[in-house]
Write a protein that holds these residues in place. Structure first.
Motif, PDB file in Angstrom:
ATOM      1  N   VAL A   1       9.804  -1.850 -12.987  1.00  0.00           N
ATOM      2  CA  VAL A   1       9.360  -1.851 -11.591  1.00  0.00           C
ATOM      3  C   VAL A   1       8.545  -3.124 -11.376  1.00  0.00           C
ATOM      4  O   VAL A   1       7.412  -3.237 -11.841  1.00  0.00           O
ATOM      5  CB  VAL A   1       8.516  -0.599 -11.278  1.00  0.00           C
ATOM      6  CG1 VAL A   1       8.151  -0.556  -9.798  1.00  0.00           C
ATOM      7  CG2 VAL A   1       9.244   0.673 -11.692  1.00  0.00           C
ATOM      8  N   LYS A   2       9.127  -4.089 -10.722  1.00  0.00           N
ATOM      9  CA  LYS A   2       8.496  -5.385 -10.513  1.00  0.00           C
ATOM     10  C   LYS A   2       8.335  -5.590  -9.013  1.00  0.00           C
ATOM     11  O   LYS A   2       9.289  -5.905  -8.306  1.00  0.00           O
ATOM     12  CB  LYS A   2       9.347  -6.488 -11.130  1.00  0.00           C
ATOM     13  CG  LYS A   2       8.694  -7.856 -11.133  1.00  0.00           C
ATOM     14  CD  LYS A   2       9.564  -8.878 -11.863  1.00  0.00           C
ATOM     15  CE  LYS A   2       8.886 -10.252 -11.902  1.00  0.00           C
ATOM     16  NZ  LYS A   2       9.736 -11.250 -12.608  1.00  0.00           N
ATOM     17  N   VAL A   3       7.113  -5.401  -8.510  1.00  0.00           N
ATOM     18  CA  VAL A   3       6.855  -5.350  -7.070  1.00  0.00           C
ATOM     19  C   VAL A   3       6.243  -6.663  -6.605  1.00  0.00           C
ATOM     20  O   VAL A   3       5.119  -6.996  -6.977  1.00  0.00           O
ATOM     21  CB  VAL A   3       5.915  -4.177  -6.731  1.00  0.00           C
ATOM     22  CG1 VAL A   3       5.725  -4.071  -5.220  1.00  0.00           C
ATOM     23  CG2 VAL A   3       6.463  -2.865  -7.290  1.00  0.00           C
ATOM     24  N   PRO A   4       6.960  -7.432  -5.788  1.00  0.00           N
ATOM     25  CA  PRO A   4       6.422  -8.707  -5.315  1.00  0.00           C
ATOM     26  C   PRO A   4       5.333  -8.515  -4.264  1.00  0.00           C
ATOM     27  O   PRO A   4       5.215  -7.460  -3.631  1.00  0.00           O
ATOM     28  CB  PRO A   4       7.645  -9.407  -4.722  1.00  0.00           C
ATOM     29  CG  PRO A   4       8.532  -8.286  -4.280  1.00  0.00           C
ATOM     30  CD  PRO A   4       8.325  -7.185  -5.283  1.00  0.00           C
ATOM     31  N   TYR A   5       4.547  -9.566  -4.065  1.00  0.00           N
ATOM     32  CA  TYR A   5       3.496  -9.533  -3.057  1.00  0.00           C
ATOM     33  C   TYR A   5       4.074  -9.248  -1.674  1.00  0.00           C
ATOM     34  O   TYR A   5       3.456  -8.567  -0.852  1.00  0.00           O
ATOM     35  CB  TYR A   5       2.748 -10.861  -3.053  1.00  0.00           C
ATOM     36  CG  TYR A   5       1.693 -10.958  -1.988  1.00  0.00           C
ATOM     37  CD1 TYR A   5       0.514 -10.212  -2.061  1.00  0.00           C
ATOM     38  CD2 TYR A   5       1.863 -11.797  -0.885  1.00  0.00           C
ATOM     39  CE1 TYR A   5      -0.453 -10.290  -1.075  1.00  0.00           C
ATOM     40  CE2 TYR A   5       0.893 -11.890   0.108  1.00  0.00           C
ATOM     41  CZ  TYR A   5      -0.255 -11.136   0.009  1.00  0.00           C
ATOM     42  OH  TYR A   5      -1.220 -11.204   0.986  1.00  0.00           O
ATOM     43  N   ALA A   6       5.273  -9.765  -1.409  1.00  0.00           N
ATOM     44  CA  ALA A   6       5.884  -9.578  -0.088  1.00  0.00           C
ATOM     45  C   ALA A   6       6.207  -8.123   0.212  1.00  0.00           C
ATOM     46  O   ALA A   6       6.439  -7.775   1.372  1.00  0.00           O
ATOM     47  CB  ALA A   6       7.157 -10.417   0.014  1.00  0.00           C
ATOM     48  N   HIS A   7       6.233  -7.282  -0.831  1.00  0.00           N
ATOM     49  CA  HIS A   7       6.548  -5.866  -0.632  1.00  0.00           C
ATOM     50  C   HIS A   7       5.270  -5.137  -0.224  1.00  0.00           C
ATOM     51  O   HIS A   7       4.524  -4.608  -1.042  1.00  0.00           O
ATOM     52  CB  HIS A   7       7.125  -5.273  -1.913  1.00  0.00           C
ATOM     53  CG  HIS A   7       7.614  -3.862  -1.760  1.00  0.00           C
ATOM     54  ND1 HIS A   7       8.736  -3.535  -1.033  1.00  0.00           N
ATOM     55  CD2 HIS A   7       7.132  -2.687  -2.230  1.00  0.00           C
ATOM     56  CE1 HIS A   7       8.926  -2.236  -1.073  1.00  0.00           C
ATOM     57  NE2 HIS A   7       7.952  -1.695  -1.781  1.00  0.00           N
ATOM     58  N   ARG A   8       5.017  -5.096   1.080  1.00  0.00           N
ATOM     59  CA  ARG A   8       3.814  -4.445   1.591  1.00  0.00           C
ATOM     60  C   ARG A   8       4.034  -4.080   3.054  1.00  0.00           C
ATOM     61  O   ARG A   8       4.834  -4.698   3.759  1.00  0.00           O
ATOM     62  CB  ARG A   8       2.592  -5.353   1.434  1.00  0.00           C
ATOM     63  CG  ARG A   8       2.630  -6.626   2.233  1.00  0.00           C
ATOM     64  CD  ARG A   8       1.505  -7.589   1.808  1.00  0.00           C
ATOM     65  NE  ARG A   8       1.312  -8.646   2.783  1.00  0.00           N
ATOM     66  CZ  ARG A   8       2.037  -9.745   2.858  1.00  0.00           C
ATOM     67  NH1 ARG A   8       3.026  -9.926   2.000  1.00  0.00           N
ATOM     68  NH2 ARG A   8       1.788 -10.650   3.775  1.00  0.00           N
ATOM     69  N   SER A   9       3.303  -3.079   3.505  1.00  0.00           N
ATOM     70  CA  SER A   9       3.498  -2.520   4.835  1.00  0.00           C
ATOM     71  C   SER A   9       3.334  -3.564   5.930  1.00  0.00           C
ATOM     72  O   SER A   9       4.058  -3.562   6.930  1.00  0.00           O
ATOM     73  CB  SER A   9       2.501  -1.375   5.064  1.00  0.00           C
ATOM     74  OG  SER A   9       2.610  -0.827   6.347  1.00  0.00           O
ATOM     75  N   GLY A  10       2.386  -4.478   5.757  1.00  0.00           N
ATOM     76  CA  GLY A  10       2.107  -5.442   6.802  1.00  0.00           C
ATOM     77  C   GLY A  10       3.158  -6.516   6.965  1.00  0.00           C
ATOM     78  O   GLY A  10       3.114  -7.286   7.931  1.00  0.00           O
ATOM     79  N   ASN A  11       4.109  -6.583   6.032  1.00  0.00           N
ATOM     80  CA  ASN A  11       5.165  -7.593   6.122  1.00  0.00           C
ATOM     81  C   ASN A  11       6.279  -7.017   6.990  1.00  0.00           C
ATOM     82  O   ASN A  11       7.256  -6.464   6.503  1.00  0.00           O
ATOM     83  CB  ASN A  11       5.677  -7.947   4.725  1.00  0.00           C
ATOM     84  CG  ASN A  11       6.384  -9.285   4.698  1.00  0.00           C
ATOM     85  OD1 ASN A  11       6.657  -9.872   5.736  1.00  0.00           O
ATOM     86  ND2 ASN A  11       6.694  -9.758   3.519  1.00  0.00           N
ATOM     87  N   CYS A  12       6.142  -7.149   8.271  1.00  0.00           N
ATOM     88  CA  CYS A  12       7.054  -6.512   9.219  1.00  0.00           C
ATOM     89  C   CYS A  12       7.166  -7.387  10.452  1.00  0.00           C
ATOM     90  O   CYS A  12       6.173  -7.935  10.922  1.00  0.00           O
ATOM     91  CB  CYS A  12       6.515  -5.127   9.591  1.00  0.00           C
ATOM     92  SG  CYS A  12       7.504  -4.270  10.826  1.00  0.00           S
ATOM     93  N   ARG A  13       8.395  -7.491  10.955  1.00  0.00           N
ATOM     94  CA  ARG A  13       8.633  -8.408  12.067  1.00  0.00           C
ATOM     95  C   ARG A  13       9.241  -7.749  13.301  1.00  0.00           C
ATOM     96  O   ARG A  13       9.456  -8.416  14.304  1.00  0.00           O
ATOM     97  CB  ARG A  13       9.520  -9.560  11.586  1.00  0.00           C
ATOM     98  CG  ARG A  13       8.865 -10.359  10.455  1.00  0.00           C
ATOM     99  CD  ARG A  13       9.666 -11.570  10.029  1.00  0.00           C
ATOM    100  NE  ARG A  13      10.838 -11.272   9.226  1.00  0.00           N
ATOM    101  CZ  ARG A  13      10.801 -11.027   7.917  1.00  0.00           C
ATOM    102  NH1 ARG A  13       9.645 -11.008   7.272  1.00  0.00           N
ATOM    103  NH2 ARG A  13      11.909 -10.789   7.247  1.00  0.00           N
TER     104      ARG A  13
END
Length: 773
Positions: free
Chosen positions: A512-524
């Motif tokens: 399980v390798k979770v990048p910084y970009a994987h987060r709730s606030g990353n939404c467009r």
């Protein structure tokens, strides 16, 4: 918190990603070999003979997967009747289903399935399976295909060869959206007595579910427009039509059954149709205020709901028509009050809600998807815009890939999903599924309302192994999911215990390798959570846990004894930063929602956390919701053999050998020596390991072994260490659990090698640690 967390100790230092085994899955000859995803353990032997005896104190996962641990079907299980084997040529000649002709293939494919359902399913079985074989090429689909023929395999020519392109038509796209246009509004999608929520989790490309219509809805079904008819399909199974109410058990009249019991007491009235030995039954326990209190969910700002959060599909082993009881095939995992108030609770929302035993009147059995690919075509949208975008790009087109609902003993293997409308594979009331060796990549919608998951909701006793997912929102268990095993998968998203009293699930040997970009606030676009609410500013870590007070808004808190063991979990905490270890003690058993004997909500200093967000790195061990009191020396709690065994692609016979161990005297002042031994050998590689010994009178806190491998040999997997690699030079640093070596004590680590070359130029903290053979 004053205690130093084992998780905190692991998260702060930067470490390298752990390399996981990559091998080929054993599949029958008629299923073409598929390339494994990076980091996925696709060489695991998950057969019944390789499953461990249940570990004391943990759940018995030995019956997870297809038919309780049975092998997935091969050529010997195919129906010999030619009528039941639809070839590629017959698809073209009889059903006008031809690849690459630009025509709509939906109705032809459906007709082929319906033909199997009428001619073959009634006499079919798990050893008499029908097949529909698709050739290489593109097949165009415009509306949902109903795969409701029992004992049927849909098989392609390869995950990269046979591709279904789904472009939903106007009668398939959702025409009822929430007022802000951000999500499908299932409650606003009505017709007659029905509403779109009956379709939950929504439409897909393939739907494994009965199309039966209950007689009381026949008129509504007949008058419904084309884009509403499926609301009424399958409702022959739902609890409010087929369910039987319950009554109190003797001496304990508030409950029809208790945790650990197998006999359930039915009400004195109500038809017992389909409640026969051998049939499946869904046992649903009504929510009550006391149950919400058990989850530490009150008081909450979200409304408590009359529904059945606790439920499970069982096999009936006996029906006593005189006593009006049924006996289940396994013990209950939850109490079953007769109603939502019989346990002494006040009514929820002013109404009393019944618990029920609902027979599965028309379950779909023995359906398999093999060796094919699918995507959802969305003209005008750019797939790159969906990368790490946790919003909904096309809310009307939130279509899934494969939906299992009221289904059992079915499987998916060797498929590739690219850019589905929402979940590539999703369940809602399913049992004994086997989802293995698949690649699931991307979704157009991953935002508000809960989209873009690899989702197991109301799924029981199922096995998820060797899958690779990229650019999805979560791998999720939800809504009472229980008894499932998630092993050897590769995810770039979190392992998500979403809420709804999911329990007794095992996660092990996953990367399980979770990048910084994987987060709730990353939404467009169209951002938010399932159940409402906007994005937050937290990071999504490798584990997500549903805290009661917050999880009430979609289904309720996460349940008990969800186990994490021997996973390689890392999280990138800053953009372009290093990946940091998360729960790095690979051989410690982390049991969430458990105090060693009973359910325990996660807490800080005795106060239950209201939200997992911002609390992910705290220490919940030692009686605060995560029982980490035990370790296990094996590599798997589920399987007997994983480490040091040859990959399944090996054609040779493994031999056991011990390489002579050669050690050297350490430098002056050094305390450690290391010895290498080769444990097993096969034609394409070997398994070996090092033993580190402390020869001094003081404890040593850390160690690292370094060596080179000759050209043509590489490390394919390792355990009990942190591995870094530069060219042909390998460095194995200690893991958290084995860094401290007492005087006279030892520590060990191991690795599998692809190739026969042995370590050379070995050193330990600058000391030569021995030749190899």
């Amino acid at each position: 918190m004053s205690r130093k967390s084992p998780l905190r100790r692991a998260v702060l230092p930067a470490v390298a990603a752990v390399v996981a085994t990559v091998a080929l899955l054993q599949v029958p000859p008629e299923v073409a070999a598929a390339a494994p995803g990076p980091g996925a353990l696709t060489g695991l032997d998950v057969g019944a003979a390789n499953r461990r005896v249940p570990v004391t104190g943990l759940y018995d996962w030995s019956k997870a997967g297809y038919r309780g641990g049975g092998a997935l079907p091969g050529s010997g299980e195919v129906n010999p009747n030619a009528t039941c084997q639809v070839t590629a040529a017959e698809l073209a000649s009889q059903y006008n289903v031809k690849p690459d002709d630009g025509a709509d293939d939906t109705n032809g494919i459906q007709a082929a399935i319906d033909g199997i359902k009428g001619a073959c399913s009634p006499s079919g079985s798990y050893t008499k399976l029908s097949t529909i074989t698709f050739p290489a090429g593109r097949f165009d689909v415009t509306h949902e295909i109903h795969v409701d023929a029992d004992y049927l395999i849909l098989r392609g020519a390869g995950r990269d060869a046979t591709k279904f392109v789904y472009k939903p038509d106007t009668n398939t796209l959702y025409d009822a959206l929430t007022p802000d246009g951000s999500d499908w509004d299932e409650d606003g999608m009505t017709s007659g007595a029905g509403k779109g929520g009956w379709l939950w989790p929504g439409r897909g490309l393939f739907r494994v579910q009965s199309r039966g219509v209950h007689s009381s809805y026949a008129s509504d079904y007949s008058s419904a427009p084309a884009n509403r008819k499926d609301i009424f399909e399958g409702t022959i199974n739902v609890h409010w039509k087929a369910g039987v109410k319950l009554r109190g058990k003797p001496g304990d009249t508030a409950f029809a059954a208790r945790t650990g019991e197998r006999v359930v007491h039915l009400a004195g009235s109500g038809a017992l149709t389909s409640l026969a030995a051998g049939n499946l039954v869904n046992l649903r326990a009504a929510n009550s205020r006391k149950f919400y209190e058990q989850q530490q969910a009150t008081p909450t700002t979200f409304p408590l709901l009359n529904m059945h959060m606790r439920q499970q599909i069982f096999t009936i082993t006996a029906l006593d028509t005189s006593a009006r009881t049924i006996t289940l095939d396994k013990p209950l995992e939850y109490d079953v009050p007769v109603t939502s108030t019989s346990d002494g609770s006040a009514p929820i929302d002013g109404a009393t809600y019944d618990s029920k035993a609902a027979p599965l009147v028309d379950p779909v059995l023995g359906v398999g998807f093999e060796n094919l690919g699918f995507t959802q075509d969305m003209p005008g949208l750019n797939p790159a815009e969906a990368n790490n975008n946790y919003g909904n790009m096309a809310p009307a087109a939130e279509m899934h890939g494969i939906v299992f609902k009221w289904a059992a003993n079915s499987w998916v293997r060797g498929i590739r999903a690219e850019m589905t409308g929402s979940h590539p594979i999703v369940t809602e009331e399913a049992k004994n599924l086997q989802i293995v060796d698949n690649e699931l990549n991307g979704s157009w919608n991953k935002g508000k309302g809960g989209n873009g998951y690899f989702r197991g909701s109301r799924v029981w006793d199922s096995l998820y192994a060797g899958n690779t997912t990229t650019l999805l929102r979560h791998f999720t268990f939800q809504w009472s999911a229980s008894g499932n095993v998630v092993i050897g998968n590769s995810f770039d998203s979190d392992l998500n215990l979403h809420g709804g009293w999911e329990r007794n699930n095992l996660f092990e040997l996953n990367t399980v390798k979770v990048p910084y970009a994987h987060r709730s606030g990353n939404c467009r676009a169209n951002c938010g959570e399932e159940g409402g609410g906007g994005p937050d500013d937290s990071n999504w870590y490798p584990i997500w846990w549903g805290a009661g007070k917050k999880a009430v808004k979609w289904s309720g808190g996460s349940g008990y004894r969800n186990v994490f063991f021997n996973n390689a979990m890392t999280k990138q905490l800053t953009d372009n930063g290093p990946y940091n270890d998360f729960y790095a003690e690979r051989h410690r058993v982390y049991v969430f929602g458990w105090d060693g004997t009973a359910y325990k909500h996660l807490d800080v200093g005795g106060t239950p956390i209201a939200d997992w967000a911002k609390n992910e790195q705290l220490d919940y061990t030692g009686g605060h919701g995560v029982d980490a009191s035990t370790t296990d020396a094996a590599s798997s709690l589920f399987l007997k053999s994983v480490d040091g065994t040859p990959p399944s692609s090996s054609t040779g016979t493994p031999t056991t050998t011990t390489t002579p161990t050669i050690t050297t005297t350490p430098n002056p002042g050094a305390c450690l020596t290391a010895a290498f031994a080769r444990k097993s050998v096969w034609d394409s590689g070997y398994g070996g390991g090092f033993t580190i010994t402390n020869t001094c009178s003081a404890t040593v806190g850390t160690w690292a072994v370094e060596f080179d491998l000759p050209a043509g040999t590489t490390v394919s997997s390792s355990w009990s260490s942190v591995l870094t690699k530069t060219g042909r030079h390998y460095r194995f640093g200690n893991a958290t659990h084995n860094g401290s070596v007492k005087p006279g004590g030892t520590a060990t680590f191991g690795f599998n090698a692809a190739g026969q070359g042995l370590p050379v130029a070995c050193s330990l903290a600058g000391t030569r640690c021995g030749g190899t053979e």
